[in-house]
Design a protein around this motif. Structure first.
Motif, PDB file in Angstrom:
ATOM      1  N   THR A  89       0.826  -1.210   0.000  1.00 36.31           N
ATOM      2  CA  THR A  89       0.000   0.000   0.000  1.00 36.31           C
ATOM      3  C   THR A  89       0.855   1.252   0.000  1.00 36.31           C
ATOM      4  OG1 THR A  89      -1.762  -1.143   1.205  1.00 36.31           O
ATOM      5  CG2 THR A  89      -1.806   1.256   1.239  1.00 36.31           C
ATOM      6  N   LEU A  90       1.890   1.276   0.842  1.00 28.85           N
ATOM      7  CA  LEU A  90       2.800   2.432   0.874  1.00 28.85           C
ATOM      8  C   LEU A  90       3.526   2.585  -0.462  1.00 28.85           C
ATOM      9  CD1 LEU A  90       4.403   2.306   4.449  1.00 28.85           C
ATOM     10  CD2 LEU A  90       2.970   4.120   3.491  1.00 28.85           C
ATOM     11  N   ALA A  91       3.915   1.467  -1.065  1.00 29.28           N
ATOM     12  CA  ALA A  91       4.596   1.529  -2.359  1.00 29.28           C
ATOM     13  C   ALA A  91       3.676   2.102  -3.430  1.00 29.28           C
ATOM     14  CB  ALA A  91       5.076   0.135  -2.760  1.00 29.28           C
ATOM     15  N   CYS A  92       2.389   1.709  -3.399  1.00 36.33           N
ATOM     16  CA  CYS A  92       1.419   2.254  -4.352  1.00 36.33           C
ATOM     17  C   CYS A  92       1.251   3.758  -4.149  1.00 36.33           C
ATOM     18  CB  CYS A  92       0.092   1.535  -4.197  1.00 36.33           C
ATOM     19  SG  CYS A  92      -1.216   2.166  -5.277  1.00 36.33           S
ATOM     20  N   LEU A  93       1.122   4.189  -2.892  1.00 39.71           N
ATOM     21  CA  LEU A  93       0.998   5.623  -2.607  1.00 39.71           C
ATOM     22  C   LEU A  93       2.239   6.369  -3.056  1.00 39.71           C
ATOM     23  CD1 LEU A  93      -0.632   5.531   0.954  1.00 39.71           C
ATOM     24  CD2 LEU A  93      -1.723   6.194  -1.200  1.00 39.71           C
ATOM     25  N   MET A  94       3.389   5.728  -2.931  1.00 41.27           N
ATOM     26  CA  MET A  94       4.631   6.363  -3.360  1.00 41.27           C
ATOM     27  C   MET A  94       4.630   6.625  -4.864  1.00 41.27           C
ATOM     28  SD  MET A  94       8.483   4.857  -3.353  1.00 41.27           S
ATOM     29  CE  MET A  94       8.064   3.875  -4.785  1.00 41.27           C
ATOM     30  N   THR A  95       4.214   5.631  -5.650  1.00 39.07           N
ATOM     31  CA  THR A  95       4.185   5.836  -7.096  1.00 39.07           C
ATOM     32  C   THR A  95       3.159   6.902  -7.481  1.00 39.07           C
ATOM     33  OG1 THR A  95       2.657   3.962  -7.339  1.00 39.07           O
ATOM     34  CG2 THR A  95       4.999   3.513  -7.616  1.00 39.07           C
ATOM     35  N   VAL A  96       2.055   6.988  -6.710  1.00 39.43           N
ATOM     36  CA  VAL A  96       1.084   8.062  -6.934  1.00 39.43           C
ATOM     37  C   VAL A  96       1.750   9.417  -6.747  1.00 39.43           C
ATOM     38  CG1 VAL A  96      -0.994   9.168  -6.043  1.00 39.43           C
ATOM     39  CG2 VAL A  96      -0.951   6.692  -6.341  1.00 39.43           C
ATOM     40  N   LEU A  97       2.436   9.581  -5.621  1.00 38.00           N
ATOM     41  CA  LEU A  97       3.054  10.869  -5.290  1.00 38.00           C
ATOM     42  C   LEU A  97       4.193  11.198  -6.242  1.00 38.00           C
ATOM     43  CD1 LEU A  97       3.011  10.424  -1.427  1.00 38.00           C
ATOM     44  CD2 LEU A  97       1.704  12.124  -2.722  1.00 38.00           C
ATOM     45  N   MET A  98       4.949  10.192  -6.642  1.00 41.27           N
ATOM     46  CA  MET A  98       6.030  10.433  -7.606  1.00 41.27           C
ATOM     47  C   MET A  98       5.494  11.043  -8.896  1.00 41.27           C
ATOM     48  SD  MET A  98       8.414   7.032  -7.253  1.00 41.27           S
ATOM     49  CE  MET A  98       9.288   7.412  -8.781  1.00 41.27           C
ATOM     50  N   CYS A  99       4.378  10.497  -9.378  1.00 47.31           N
ATOM     51  CA  CYS A  99       3.825  11.000 -10.634  1.00 47.31           C
ATOM     52  C   CYS A  99       3.185  12.373 -10.484  1.00 47.31           C
ATOM     53  CB  CYS A  99       2.824  10.000 -11.196  1.00 47.31           C
ATOM     54  SG  CYS A  99       3.620   8.675 -12.112  1.00 47.31           S
ATOM     55  N   THR A 100       2.618  12.672  -9.313  1.00 43.59           N
ATOM     56  CA  THR A 100       2.070  14.021  -9.126  1.00 43.59           C
ATOM     57  C   THR A 100       3.186  15.053  -9.157  1.00 43.59           C
ATOM     58  OG1 THR A 100       2.183  13.819  -6.698  1.00 43.59           O
ATOM     59  CG2 THR A 100       0.116  13.176  -7.770  1.00 43.59           C
ATOM     60  N   MET A 101       4.352  14.692  -8.596  1.00 43.90           N
ATOM     61  CA  MET A 101       5.491  15.625  -8.618  1.00 43.90           C
ATOM     62  C   MET A 101       6.186  15.643  -9.977  1.00 43.90           C
ATOM     63  SD  MET A 101       7.143  15.216  -4.784  1.00 43.90           S
ATOM     64  CE  MET A 101       7.032  13.435  -4.659  1.00 43.90           C
ATOM     65  N   ARG A 102       5.997  14.582 -10.749  1.00 43.74           N
ATOM     66  CA  ARG A 102       6.581  14.546 -12.092  1.00 43.74           C
ATOM     67  C   ARG A 102       5.773  15.385 -13.073  1.00 43.74           C
ATOM     68  NH1 ARG A 102       7.534   8.770 -14.933  1.00 43.74           N
ATOM     69  NH2 ARG A 102       8.913   8.641 -13.125  1.00 43.74           N
ATOM     70  N   PHE A 103       4.436  15.298 -12.985  1.00 41.06           N
ATOM     71  CA  PHE A 103       3.586  15.919 -13.990  1.00 41.06           C
ATOM     72  C   PHE A 103       2.900  17.200 -13.520  1.00 41.06           C
ATOM     73  CE2 PHE A 103       3.530  11.380 -15.358  1.00 41.06           C
ATOM     74  CZ  PHE A 103       4.195  11.571 -16.560  1.00 41.06           C
ATOM     75  N   ASN A 104       3.171  17.640 -12.278  1.00 40.49           N
ATOM     76  CA  ASN A 104       2.534  18.889 -11.841  1.00 40.49           C
ATOM     77  C   ASN A 104       2.966  20.073 -12.702  1.00 40.49           C
ATOM     78  OD1 ASN A 104       5.145  18.999 -10.889  1.00 40.49           O
ATOM     79  ND2 ASN A 104       4.598  19.398  -8.759  1.00 40.49           N
ATOM     80  N   THR A 105       4.197  20.050 -13.175  1.00 34.76           N
ATOM     81  CA  THR A 105       4.666  21.136 -14.036  1.00 34.76           C
ATOM     82  C   THR A 105       3.922  21.148 -15.365  1.00 34.76           C
ATOM     83  OG1 THR A 105       6.862  20.950 -13.044  1.00 34.76           O
ATOM     84  CG2 THR A 105       6.703  22.172 -15.096  1.00 34.76           C
TER      85      THR A 105
END
Length: 500
Positions: A89-105
């Motif tokens: 579950t933590l790993a899934c949340l991590m990939t979610v957050l990684m992509c939000t920081m990748r594509f927020n720009t």
């Protein structure tokens, strides 16, 4: 030569399901009832449940499993939520957050940049463009004023900087995790990424070059994370469950894309935290909260976990192979389809493998055939829909949606062929994959430069289809689910056979 797998029991309670393959010349080995033979089996690589005394040894029986599946014992299944589920579950949340920081720009840049009014000639009568000329007004309205006067080249550099950095550290992340452990590597990558994301608005206002450098550094930081996580999963996810759990983890990237495009667009339209900077502050802050959970709830190995049950610990030690806005919402729709497909497909193949209807290799091949050949057809069909927006969205949703099956395919192959170097292998493949982050826009730009026509975009679609088809064909013909000799270099040098 055929191989067998053995489940060893004491009385009626299963001690472990042996994950290694015991070689038998010409036929499956018969059930073992000899106590000395049973004791010997517990010394095989990967089995960490010793037989403590002679009485216990006499009660041990090892019988071959009917299928190549390390099924969960009843006492593990009955307990419900375990430490491994928390980690996934933590790993899934991590990939979610990684992509939000990748594509927020990607979504924030719409509000960051000034958009000057532009004029389109109404006399242009060509039908090789979208939208059709009769649907274009003589002057497009000027959008809201942004803070930055960046031309297209600068915007491309800002958006591509992350990927330039990301391709540099994938291999480093995998090798470092194999040396010092995955947990600190993942934590360092996420903390750095979150802090730099929080600093991004200030950096953009100080200097465009500094902002580009920050995006490059975020790419460098995130590059080490997924290869390290791939290594971490080997201690926590049994081979037969990799397809299911990897699907949960990797679909987090699609969830993150959906959130970045939809929630990020909404944040940019609000006055909360100054508009577009909120897309950086909210996602970066959420990432730091995740880092606290990872630091205090996760351990490198099951035997180091303070809250894991003894039953789950025995199960994992025995089965794991490691040695100790509107436009934003519309853009997100294909990824919602991908998430749905990934979960449904993982459930289907998990049940099929448990029932013995599909082998591990069969799952890998089937997953990639669906994930690649159907998008090939979709890209070709896109060349035929012309300016029909509804048809284009439907085709894209179908083509992107089925790629979710790849979570049970190539994303699990690194762990199949080399558990000891899965982090490095993931780093190598992800490095190559991330080069498309800047190669694809560059090639597309060359093809469509001053040529925004249907014919030009059809060329882009057909080129993509050819790459999809060629790479999938190579994978299907050459992939293996067997542990490769380079997984144990020391044993290979000594001339020992791989016991797996």
């Amino acid at each position: 030569m055929r191989t067998s797998r053995f489940a060893c029991t004491v009385g009626r309670s299963s001690l472990f399901s042996h994950p290694q393959r015991v070689r038998a010349m010409g036929q499956d080995k018969e059930p073992v009832h000899d106590p000395s033979e049973a004791a010997r089996l517990t010394d095989l690589p990967g089995v960490h449940t010793p037989i403590n005394n002679e009485v216990e040894a006499q009660q041990v029986k090892c019988t071959p499993l009917d299928s190549d599946v390390d099924t969960e014992p009843d006492y593990v299944t009955r307990r419900g939520w375990g430490a491994r589920h928390s980690l996934v579950t933590l790993a899934c949340l991590m990939t979610v957050l990684m992509c939000t920081m990748r594509f927020n720009t990607s979504i924030a840049i719409v509000s960051m940049v000034r958009r000057p009014a532009h004029t389109t000639a109404t006399s242009n009568t060509t039908t090789d463009v979208c939208p059709r000329p009769h649907n274009i007004t003589s002057e497009q309205p000027e959008g809201e004023e942004g803070e930055f006067d960046w031309d297209e080249a600068t915007q491309g550099l800002v958006l591509g900087a992350f990927f330039y950095g990301n391709v540099m550290t994938n291999v480093l992340g995998g090798r470092t995790a194999e040396r010092i452990g995955a947990k600190p590597v993942v934590l360092w990558g996420m903390v750095s990424s979150c802090v730099l994301t929080l600093l991004s608005p200030a950096a953009a206002r100080l200097s465009t070059s500094l902002f580009i450098a920050i995006r490059l550094a975020i790419g460098l930081a995130q590059g080490v994370i997924m290869p390290a996580l791939n290594r971490c999963m080997l201690s926590w996810v049994p081979p037969s469950k990799r397809g299911k759990y990897n699907t949960i983890i990797y679909t987090g990237s699609d969830m993150g894309t959906v959130i970045a495009l939809s929630l990020g667009g909404w944040l940019c339209d609000q006055t909360f935290l100054g508009g577009w900077p909120a897309a950086f502050y909210v996602f970066g802050g959420a990432g730091l909260l995740w880092c606290l959970a990872w630091a205090f709830l996760v351990t490198e190995r099951p035997e180091d976990h303070k809250r894991i049950s003894e039953e789950e610990k025995k199960y994992l030690l025995a089965n794991c192979t490691l040695k100790r806005g509107k436009n934003g919402v519309l853009s997100a729709l294909p990824y919602l389809c991908k998430i749905t497909t990934a979960f449904i497909f993982s459930i289907i193949v998990d049940r099929a493998t448990a029932a013995g209807r599909l082998s591990t290799l069969g799952v890998r091949r089937l997953s990639m055939i669906i994930a690649s050949y159907i998008p090939v057809v979709g890209l070709v069909v896109l060349c035929l829909v012309e300016c029909n927006p509804v048809a284009a969205v439907v085709v894209i949703c179908l083509a992107v949606g089925v790629t979710g099956t790849a979570c049970c395919g190539m994303f699990s192959s690194h762990q199949d062929i080399s558990p000891n170097f899965s982090g490095t292998l993931y780093g190598v493949s992800n490095t190559i994959a991330n080069t498309t982050g800047f190669i694809a826009p560059a090639v597309t730009g060359i093809i469509t430069l001053n040529n925004q026509t249907l014919r030009a975009w059809n060329t882009v679609f057909l080129l993509s289809a050819a790459i999809y088809g060629a790479t999938c064909t190579f994978y299907v013909f050459f992939i293996s689910d067997q542990i490769q000799p380079f997984n144990n270099p020391e044993e290979q040098k000594k001339g020992k056979k791989n016991p797996c």
